[in-house]
Design a protein around this motif. Structure first.
Motif, PDB file in Angstrom:
ATOM      1  N   ARG A 109       0.835  -1.214   0.000  1.00 54.99           N
ATOM      2  CA  ARG A 109       0.000   0.000   0.000  1.00 54.99           C
ATOM      3  C   ARG A 109       0.866   1.258   0.000  1.00 54.99           C
ATOM      4  O   ARG A 109       0.620   2.205  -0.753  1.00 54.99           O
ATOM      5  CB  ARG A 109      -0.909   0.005   1.229  1.00 54.99           C
ATOM      6  CG  ARG A 109      -2.013  -1.046   1.216  1.00 54.99           C
ATOM      7  CD  ARG A 109      -2.943  -0.844   2.404  1.00 54.99           C
ATOM      8  NE  ARG A 109      -3.977  -1.860   2.452  1.00 54.99           N
ATOM      9  CZ  ARG A 109      -3.922  -2.955   3.187  1.00 54.99           C
ATOM     10  NH1 ARG A 109      -2.846  -3.192   3.931  1.00 54.99           N
ATOM     11  NH2 ARG A 109      -4.909  -3.829   3.183  1.00 54.99           N
ATOM     12  N   LEU A 172      -6.663  -9.313  -3.472  1.00 50.53           N
ATOM     13  CA  LEU A 172      -7.482  -8.105  -3.542  1.00 50.53           C
ATOM     14  C   LEU A 172      -8.406  -7.989  -2.336  1.00 50.53           C
ATOM     15  O   LEU A 172      -8.613  -6.896  -1.798  1.00 50.53           O
ATOM     16  CB  LEU A 172      -8.307  -8.093  -4.830  1.00 50.53           C
ATOM     17  CG  LEU A 172      -7.526  -7.873  -6.133  1.00 50.53           C
ATOM     18  CD1 LEU A 172      -8.466  -7.922  -7.320  1.00 50.53           C
ATOM     19  CD2 LEU A 172      -6.789  -6.542  -6.096  1.00 50.53           C
ATOM     20  N   LYS A 173      -8.962  -9.110  -1.896  1.00 51.36           N
ATOM     21  CA  LYS A 173      -9.842  -9.085  -0.725  1.00 51.36           C
ATOM     22  C   LYS A 173      -9.099  -8.598   0.515  1.00 51.36           C
ATOM     23  O   LYS A 173      -9.624  -7.821   1.302  1.00 51.36           O
ATOM     24  CB  LYS A 173     -10.430 -10.470  -0.474  1.00 51.36           C
ATOM     25  CG  LYS A 173     -11.508 -10.883  -1.467  1.00 51.36           C
ATOM     26  CD  LYS A 173     -12.051 -12.267  -1.135  1.00 51.36           C
ATOM     27  CE  LYS A 173     -13.157 -12.657  -2.105  1.00 51.36           C
ATOM     28  NZ  LYS A 173     -13.655 -14.038  -1.827  1.00 51.36           N
ATOM     29  N   PHE A 176      -8.104  -4.755   0.099  1.00 45.94           N
ATOM     30  CA  PHE A 176      -9.213  -3.829   0.292  1.00 45.94           C
ATOM     31  C   PHE A 176      -9.906  -4.007   1.637  1.00 45.94           C
ATOM     32  O   PHE A 176     -10.935  -3.376   1.894  1.00 45.94           O
ATOM     33  CB  PHE A 176     -10.230  -3.987  -0.838  1.00 45.94           C
ATOM     34  CG  PHE A 176      -9.693  -3.578  -2.184  1.00 45.94           C
ATOM     35  CD1 PHE A 176      -8.961  -2.417  -2.342  1.00 45.94           C
ATOM     36  CD2 PHE A 176      -9.908  -4.370  -3.303  1.00 45.94           C
ATOM     37  CE1 PHE A 176      -8.460  -2.042  -3.576  1.00 45.94           C
ATOM     38  CE2 PHE A 176      -9.408  -4.011  -4.549  1.00 45.94           C
ATOM     39  CZ  PHE A 176      -8.684  -2.837  -4.685  1.00 45.94           C
TER      40      PHE A 176
END
Length: 205
Positions: A109, A172-173, A176
């Motif tokens: 991130r 992705l899960k 996010f």
């Protein structure tokens, strides 16, 4: 030139890195202050600056050190105890554990957020993490044992394909915040399916 090549190490070098790591993971790159890093590390700002000229170089050193530690995994390349399929499964599970870890996700991130303003950060993350993993996987795919079972002409491409199969939707899960702590059974399922798909493409007839 990497951060560690530019930095002189001393007796409090590791102490500074440990403090910086905790602050960067807690606050992100932009939110972290040198004052806070010095406090967490238990050193003076003068000591911190004696090792690192600025926050950017400190972050690069943390990034390179952490990636090196977490990527140094023995893939059992020289072991005769595991089949190629089982070894690929170990590789996939190890890779997934790394990319789904708090460190892996937090650094991903931060690096994505800062890559435009701080291009060296993105390059360092790529070289220390994904690129290093790719080389390790390709090294195994080029081994005599793997070549006897797999028909691969471009090991670097095949290694990248295997890594991408491991990410699937689970990365992705987690990225996010939809799923914060995937169960080991779910990681194992994704790894197994990645290996099956990979073998369907490359297993020798």
């Amino acid at each position: 030139m990497t951060a560690q090549m530019q930095i002189k190490k001393g007796r409090k070098y590791d102490q500074v890195l440990d403090g910086a790591r905790s602050v960067f993971l807690r606050e992100g790159f932009e939110g972290a202050s040198v004052d806070e890093i010095a406090r967490d590390a238990g050193v003076s700002k003068a000591t911190l600056y004696s090792y690192f000229p600025d926050k950017q170089h400190l972050f690069l050193a943390v990034l390179e050190t952490e990636c090196a530690q977490q990527a140094e995994i023995d893939f059992l390349m020289d072991s005769g105890d595991l089949s190629v399929e089982d070894t690929l499964h170990v590789i996939c599970k190890t890779l997934m554990t790394f990319i789904l870890s708090r460190f892996g996700q937090d650094m991903f991130r931060v690096c994505v957020a800062e890559a435009q303003r701080f291009p060296e950060l993105g390059r360092t993350f790529y070289d220390s993490g994904p690129k290093k993993w790719g080389r390790k996987i390709a090294q195994y795919l080029d081994s005599p044992r793997a070549r006897a079972a797999l028909d691969i002409h471009d090991s670097a491409l095949a290694a990248d394909q295997l890594a991408q199969l491991c990410r699937a939707d689970l990365m992705l899960k987690v990225l996010f915040g939809i799923e914060k702590d995937p169960a080991e059974a779910e990681i194992d399922r994704v790894a197994s399916e990645a290996v099956k798909t990979f073998l369907a493409r490359y297993r020798r007839a």
